[in-house]
Design a protein around this motif. Structure first.
Motif, PDB file in Angstrom:
ATOM      1  N   UNK A   1     -52.200  59.291  39.681  1.00 21.22           N
ATOM      2  CA  UNK A   1     -51.479  59.133  40.242  1.00 21.22           C
ATOM      3  C   UNK A   1     -49.278  59.880  40.091  1.00 21.22           C
ATOM      4  N   UNK A   2     -48.778  60.039  40.516  1.00 23.92           N
ATOM      5  CA  UNK A   2     -47.549  60.531  40.105  1.00 23.92           C
ATOM      6  C   UNK A   2     -46.362  60.041  39.642  1.00 23.92           C
ATOM      7  N   UNK A   3     -46.087  60.739  38.948  1.00 20.34           N
ATOM      8  CA  UNK A   3     -45.350  60.147  37.523  1.00 20.34           C
ATOM      9  C   UNK A   3     -44.159  59.317  38.385  1.00 20.34           C
ATOM     10  N   UNK A   4     -43.248  58.229  37.978  1.00 22.05           N
ATOM     11  CA  UNK A   4     -42.083  57.987  38.708  1.00 22.05           C
ATOM     12  C   UNK A   4     -41.487  59.342  37.742  1.00 22.05           C
ATOM     13  N   UNK A   5     -39.934  60.255  38.699  1.00 24.17           N
ATOM     14  CA  UNK A   5     -39.257  60.277  38.064  1.00 24.17           C
ATOM     15  C   UNK A   5     -37.833  58.740  37.518  1.00 24.17           C
TER      16      UNK A   5
END
Ligand code: HAM
Length: 424
Positions: A1-5
């Motif tokens: 999962x991409x990191x949440x900015x």
């Protein structure tokens, strides 16, 4: 999962239902300010940095420690506005506004930026409702403005007993030189008790020491000389008149001779409002303001007296104890089509109702009637319009009163009238 900015610390997203409470506050503010004949001013969020240095003051926490300052691509130093008065005065002078009208009343509503330690009620992007009046220096103006602010807080539902107005007079700058000397000798005698900031300020701007939040300094400040004692007769009389007029307007207030404000431009009357209502915690000053009779001139305009205030929106919202949901507008109508044919038939009908100003949610996803009605109830819709094959064939729509649980068949041509009757 991409990191949440992450969002920027101390800067918040404001989502529904919370935003409804914001909109309520904003609308009330506009209504009250409008009743006092203020008109809206919109200025840029970015200003050249020297504007704030020259108005808010070089030796203030705001300018020394809190501004978001950077060079723009032309290499000029710009700052996100930490407050609104500086821009209002700049606009007033740029526009030679005094030539257009003898008295100018402006208000503004928008975000301000201060790099402070973020906590409850203290943000790095926060919103203010502010008002500024130029061109009248009479004491009655001060009283009118404070009463207007209290009226706004009352309109917002704060109980009168939870709105604490504190006022003081800073007198004229000339009177403050004598006071400055008194402070220098007082703090000079307690030099070993001063923190680093205060020691520096003793040389540059001793009045600012009074504004320190450091508990040890607060204790020392409690015994510092009091400004009001060195004010001349004219300033004292003026302050007495402000108090008299406030009394006449029914405003409950206290005089705090030690009240100072964190910005340098003030003269004469200053005020703050704290609230003990709601959920405020330590940051309970909801509004502050005062006169700044020398500021227009110091930015190159004529000698025009002025006064203003700003209300902190987030803090005021915390003081308003009703939950955000209670400010949400109810949904009028929920459209529940059974299948693709019903959707095709119903979409133009819903569209027309919307263009006529009804608030309509339309279910586009296929779902069972039960699920659709559940959603309609959750959205607090007043009525559900149910469209299945029978309705499409007959041109009669099933309208369900979600409050009463009753339902009836309504010809498409009478739908608007029927819904309006239910919504009234
Ligand atoms: P101020 O006292 O610096 O005055 O700010 C006014 C209000 O803005 C405060 O009472 C507080 O409610 C809110 N406020 C300030 N900083 C923050 C923060 N970091 N987070 C949340 N709320 C905050 C002024 O700004 C002057 N321009 C008022 C004025 C207008 N004086 C004359 N005209």
């Amino acid at each position: 999962m991409a990191e949440v900015p992450p969002g920027v610390k101390g800067m918040n997203d404001i989502l529904p239902p919370e935003v409804s409470k914001w909109q309520f506050l904003e609308q009330k503010a506009r209504d009250v300010l409008d009743a006092f004949a203020y008109r809206e001013l919109r200025t840029p969020i970015l200003e050249y940095t020297p504007l704030f240095v020259r108005t808010v003051g070089e030796v203030t926490d705001v300018v020394e420690k809190q501004m978001y300052t950077f060079d723009d691509r032309d290499g000029r130093s710009v700052s996100l506005r930490p407050e609104g008065t500086a821009s209002a005065v700049r606009a007033y002078v740029n526009e030679s506004q005094w030539n257009k009208e003898p008295v100018t009343r402006w208000y503004y509503l928008g975000p301000m930026f201060r790099h402070e330690r973020a906590q409850r009620g203290r943000l790095r992007q926060f919103y203010q409702v502010g008002a500024e009046l130029f061109g009248a220096g009479e004491p009655s103006v001060d009283a009118e403005m404070i009463a207007m602010l209290v009226a706004l807080l009352t309109e917002l539902g704060l109980p009168a007993t939870a709105v604490d107005v504190t006022i003081n007079s800073l007198g004229e700058p000339e009177e403050r030189t004598a006071y400055r000397d008194a402070l220098v000798s007082y703090y000079g005698a307690h030099r070993d008790q001063l923190d680093e900031d205060s020691r520096r300020r003793l040389e540059t701007n001793p009045l600012r020491i009074l504004d320190s939040k450091n508990p040890e300094m607060v204790a020392l400040n409690a015994h510092a000389p009091i400004l009001i004692d060195v004010l001349g007769a004219a300033s004292r009389d003026r302050f007495a008149r402000v108090r008299e007029l406030l009394g006449g307007l029914g405003v409950r207030y206290e005089v705090d001779p030690r009240l100072v404000r964190g910005l340098d431009y003030y003269t004469s009357t200053i005020f703050e409002i704290k609230s003990s209502a709601g959920d405020l915690g330590a940051q309970n000053t909801v509004a502050g303001g005062g006169r700044y009779d020398r500021l227009v001139q110091s930015l190159g305009g004529p000698a025009v007296p002025a006064i203003g205030f700003a209300l902190g929106v987030e803090r005021t919202l915390l003081a308003m104890s009703d939950p955000a949901e209670s400010y949400e507008p109810a949904l009028g109508v929920f459209f529940a089509p059974f299948d693709a044919a019903a959707l095709t038939y119903a979409l133009p009908i819903a569209h027309e109702l919307r263009t006529k100003g009804l608030r309509v949610e339309f279910e586009h996803r296929s779902a069972s009637v039960g699920a659709m009605l559940k959603r309609a109830n959750k959205l607090r819709a007043r009525a559900a319009v149910i469209i299945g094959p029978n309705e499409v064939a007959s041109g009669q729509l099933t309208v369900k009163d979600l409050a009463k649980g009753t339902q009836s068949l309504v010809p498409a041509a009478e739908l608007e009238a029927k819904l309006r009757e239910m919504l009234d």
